[in-house]
Design a protein around this motif. Structure first.
Motif, short mmCIF file in Angstrom:
data_model
loop_
_atom_site.label_atom_id
_atom_site.label_comp_id
_atom_site.label_asym_id
_atom_site.label_seq_id
_atom_site.Cartn_x
_atom_site.Cartn_y
_atom_site.Cartn_z
N TYR A 64 0.87 -1.18 0.00
CA TYR A 64 0.00 0.00 0.00
C TYR A 64 0.90 1.22 0.00
CZ TYR A 64 -3.29 -3.49 1.79
OH TYR A 64 -4.05 -4.61 1.95
N GLY A 65 0.33 2.39 -0.40
CA GLY A 65 1.08 3.64 -0.19
C GLY A 65 1.86 4.12 -1.39
N CYS A 66 2.91 4.86 -1.10
CA CYS A 66 3.60 5.65 -2.13
C CYS A 66 4.70 4.85 -2.83
CB CYS A 66 4.20 6.89 -1.48
SG CYS A 66 5.45 6.50 -0.24
N GLN A 67 5.35 5.51 -3.78
CA GLN A 67 6.43 4.88 -4.56
C GLN A 67 7.57 4.41 -3.66
OE1 GLN A 67 5.08 7.85 -5.18
NE2 GLN A 67 4.14 7.64 -7.18
N MET A 68 7.78 5.16 -2.58
CA MET A 68 8.83 4.80 -1.63
C MET A 68 8.56 3.41 -1.06
SD MET A 68 10.86 7.42 -0.55
CE MET A 68 9.60 8.67 -0.64
N ASN A 69 7.29 3.19 -0.75
CA ASN A 69 6.92 1.90 -0.19
C ASN A 69 7.00 0.80 -1.25
OD1 ASN A 69 6.44 1.42 2.50
ND2 ASN A 69 4.27 0.94 2.16
N GLU A 70 6.61 1.13 -2.48
CA GLU A 70 6.74 0.14 -3.56
C GLU A 70 8.20 -0.25 -3.74
OE1 GLU A 70 4.85 1.13 -7.28
OE2 GLU A 70 3.13 1.97 -6.20
N ASN A 82 2.88 -4.74 3.35
CA ASN A 82 3.72 -3.55 3.48
C ASN A 82 2.79 -2.34 3.43
OD1 ASN A 82 5.86 -1.82 3.66
ND2 ASN A 82 6.58 -2.13 1.57
N THR A 83 2.60 -1.71 4.58
CA THR A 83 1.45 -0.83 4.77
C THR A 83 1.79 0.66 4.72
OG1 THR A 83 1.84 -0.82 7.14
CG2 THR A 83 0.38 -2.55 6.27
N CYS A 84 0.74 1.46 4.64
CA CYS A 84 0.84 2.92 4.56
C CYS A 84 0.00 3.55 5.66
CB CYS A 84 0.33 3.37 3.20
SG CYS A 84 0.06 5.14 3.06
N ALA A 85 0.50 4.62 6.26
CA ALA A 85 -0.20 5.23 7.40
C ALA A 85 -0.78 6.61 7.07
CB ALA A 85 0.77 5.36 8.57
N ILE A 86 -0.70 7.01 5.81
CA ILE A 86 -0.99 8.41 5.49
C ILE A 86 -2.44 8.80 5.79
CG2 ILE A 86 -1.61 8.28 3.00
CD1 ILE A 86 1.04 10.63 4.06
N CYS A 110 0.49 15.55 8.71
CA CYS A 110 1.17 14.42 8.06
C CYS A 110 1.97 13.54 9.02
CB CYS A 110 2.10 14.97 6.98
SG CYS A 110 2.92 13.68 6.06
N ILE A 111 1.90 12.26 8.78
CA ILE A 111 2.54 11.29 9.67
C ILE A 111 3.93 10.86 9.18
CG2 ILE A 111 1.55 9.20 8.63
CD1 ILE A 111 0.93 8.54 11.75
N VAL A 112 4.23 11.20 7.93
CA VAL A 112 5.48 10.70 7.34
C VAL A 112 6.74 11.03 8.16
CG1 VAL A 112 7.00 10.88 5.32
CG2 VAL A 112 4.54 10.55 5.01
N TYR A 156 7.13 11.05 11.14
CA TYR A 156 7.18 10.13 12.28
C TYR A 156 7.47 8.69 11.84
CZ TYR A 156 4.63 14.07 14.29
OH TYR A 156 4.25 15.33 14.68
N THR A 157 7.00 8.34 10.63
CA THR A 157 7.16 6.94 10.21
C THR A 157 8.46 6.69 9.45
OG1 THR A 157 6.02 7.25 8.10
CG2 THR A 157 4.65 6.63 9.99
N ARG A 158 9.06 7.77 8.92
CA ARG A 158 10.22 7.57 8.05
C ARG A 158 11.49 8.23 8.56
NH1 ARG A 158 9.84 4.01 3.48
NH2 ARG A 158 7.65 3.48 3.57
N GLY A 159 11.40 8.92 9.71
CA GLY A 159 12.62 9.51 10.27
C GLY A 159 13.01 10.82 9.63
N GLY A 190 11.98 10.88 -3.08
CA GLY A 190 12.15 11.51 -1.77
C GLY A 190 10.82 12.13 -1.38
N GLN A 191 10.53 12.20 -0.10
CA GLN A 191 9.24 12.79 0.31
C GLN A 191 9.16 14.25 -0.08
OE1 GLN A 191 6.48 11.74 0.90
NE2 GLN A 191 6.77 9.66 1.56
N ASN A 192 10.29 14.95 -0.04
CA ASN A 192 10.35 16.24 -0.76
C ASN A 192 11.74 16.30 -1.35
OD1 ASN A 192 11.78 18.30 1.30
ND2 ASN A 192 10.41 16.92 2.38
#
Ligand code: SAH
Ligand code: SF4
Ligand code: F3S
Length: 473
Positions: A44-50, A80-84, A199-201, A203-206, A235-237
């Motif tokens: 689930y989730g973004c390209q990073m997770n894929e 492999n989950t997503c928390a967004i 946004c939770i990212v 917290y979940t990705r450091g 990258g998230q940004n």
């Protein structure tokens, strides 16, 4: 057992990021663990997770697990989950109900949960309370250690949880099994320090940490040698790339060096407006193999809401940047993300979001209803917008977004554009599909020998969601 910890996850210190090149190691014993075992993984989730899933697959295959397409045939199931947003949470726990019935029939079945939800304390508490039958839970900072986590759980025959809530290091030697032979995801940077209030990212990705350029460039060069046609820097940004490095090397330098490897197509995701520099625009303009496609999330058109969101730009600044990019890069496509129903959003604020869509006429937009994420600043704000109003706003926004998406697609009619053909159409296997430079999906009648090639396509049909075209002789 390491459990997630919100306070630790929020922490940002000036602790030096370590680049670890030997953290992933397999003993002969671990290599045998997957023999005669099949695995199934759902992402689930973004390209990073894929892309993380591509790493997890490679690790499992190093251990001699074999991939199956159907979870019923698996001896190991990983989610492999997503928390967004809340919706994935519900889907995942719903699916765990079904998986539990599979495990009742097949007690040796190993079940695991990983990714961003594993980083959430509320999720791990729920698992500890009601889903003790799971075998492993591991976080986004623990992927390299998956073999040991699996081995520990199997040896102890009980739930093993390894979720580090840390600022994070960089693991350079994790293998990867790429989904595509033509296009590849590449991590440019991990984590995020922007802390947008919803946004939770972060917290979940450091914390934000950039890979050293030499690792990225050598990964791209290797892909060029293997015949890859496209890389996407993740990258998230991603345009904050380099800001945390101890050398003077930023996103514009990375884009330029990646373009110089000669890879036919370079993309990057996601751009935060705040870090988009003039130098980046110059480099994108200069190199033909940097694709004229930019995902530039705006989130809202109201300055009051943007401020509450902690986005650090105004609507006016966004529009200025938008216009600058449009003027500098011919035929550029710009897409966006928008949230409706943020706490405190009035009808007037929402009208301003519609206004910015009318001004920018985005090529397309991902639209969301605000979802309260435990631990974030926005979760503490009073949410006074009723759900019916949020739903209505989303519908109205989508109608407008779709109108401009269709208009943008119509401009392609009868044009000839290069398309990278990357797969067989799921519904009609005489057709291939691929993407234009501007990231529009096109269905093309062509045989499979064209897969992996960039071809000129004349667009013959243009709808809101899809283009159709013919190969040019
Ligand atoms: N790093 C990217 C966004 C990653 S998340 C950026 O800053 O642009 C992808 C999108 O999900 C965001 O752009 C936002 O529109 C949406 N999103 C994030 N958190 C959300 C929440 N709590 N509720 C609803 N949508 C959210
Ligand atoms: Fe989330 Fe904002 Fe970071 Fe994007 S920039 S990942 S929206 S905190
Ligand atoms: Fe979701 Fe984590 Fe990506 S929360 S959007 S999978 S970084």
């Amino acid at each position: 057992m390491d459990l997630p910890n919100l306070k630790e996850a929020r922490k940002r210190t000036d602790k030096k990021v370590e680049v670890l090149t030997d953290s992933y190691r397999l003993t002969e014993e671990l290599k045998k663990l997957g023999l005669n075992r099949n695995y199934y993984i759902r992402t689930y989730g973004c390209q990073m997770n894929e892309h993380d899933t591509e790493k997890i697959k490679a690790i499992l295959e190093d251990m001699n697990f074999q991939e199956v397409e159907n979870m019923e045939n698996a001896d190991l199931i990983l989610l492999n989950t997503c928390a967004i947003r809340e919706n994935v949470h519900n889907k995942v726990f719903g699916l765990l109900g079904h998986i539990k019935s599979l495990k009742e029939k097949k007690p040796h079945l190993i079940v695991g949960l990983c990714g961003c939800m594993a980083q959430e304390k509320v999720v791990v508490d729920e698992i500890l309370n009601k889903y003790q039958w799971l075998d492993i839970v591991f976080g986004t900072h623990n992927i390299h250690n998956l073999p040991n986590i699996l081995a520990t759980s199997l040896a102890k025959k009980e739930l093993e949880i390894e979720v580090l809530s840390v600022e994070g290091d960089i693991y350079e030697n994790i293998p990867v099994k790429r989904e595509s032979k033509y296009k590849a995801w590449i991590n440019a940077m991990y984590g995020c320090d922007k802390f947008c209030t919803y946004c939770i990212v972060p917290y979940t990705r450091g914390k934000q940490r950039s890979r050293r350029p030499e690792f990225i460039i050598s990964e791209v060069k290797q892909l060029v040698e293997e015949g890859y046609q496209e890389v996407t820097l993740l990258g998230q940004n991603v345009n904050a790339y380099g800001k945390d490095l101890d050398i003077n090397y930023r996103m514009e330098n990375l884009l330029e060096d990646v373009a110089k490897t000669g890879i036919p197509r370079v993309r990057f995701l996601t751009s935060h407006p705040w870090d988009f520099t003039d130098k980046m625009i110059e480099v994108i303009k200069k190199y033909k193999n940097i694709m004229p496609y930019i995902h530039l999330p705006v989130q809202s058109g109201s300055n009051k809401i943007l401020k509450l969101m902690g986005r650090r730009y105004t609507k006016e600044e966004y529009i200025d940047l938008f216009n600058k990019i449009k003027e500098a890069i011919p035929n550029v496509a710009i897409t966006t993300d928008i949230i409706v129903g943020f706490p405190g959003e009035t009808d007037i604020d929402f009208r301003e979001t519609l206004d910015i869509v009318n001004t920018c006429k985005f090529d397309s937009a991902f639209t969301f209803i605000f979802s309260k994420r435990e631990g974030t600043a926005a979760a503490k704000m009073t949410d006074n917008v009723p759900i019916e109003v949020k739903n209505k706003r989303l519908q109205e926004l989508n109608k407008l977004v779709n109108k401009y998406a269709e208009e943008a697609n119509q401009k392609y009619l009868n044009q000839v554009v290069p398309v990278l053909l990357e797969g067989v159409n799921e519904k009609d296997n005489t057709m291939l599909y691929g993407y234009t430079e501007t990231m529009k999906r096109v269905n093309v009648k062509a045989d499979k020998s064209y897969l992996g090639k960039i071809v000129d396509v004349k667009i013959t049909k243009a709808g809101t969601w899809l283009l159709e075209g013919e190969l040019c002789a």
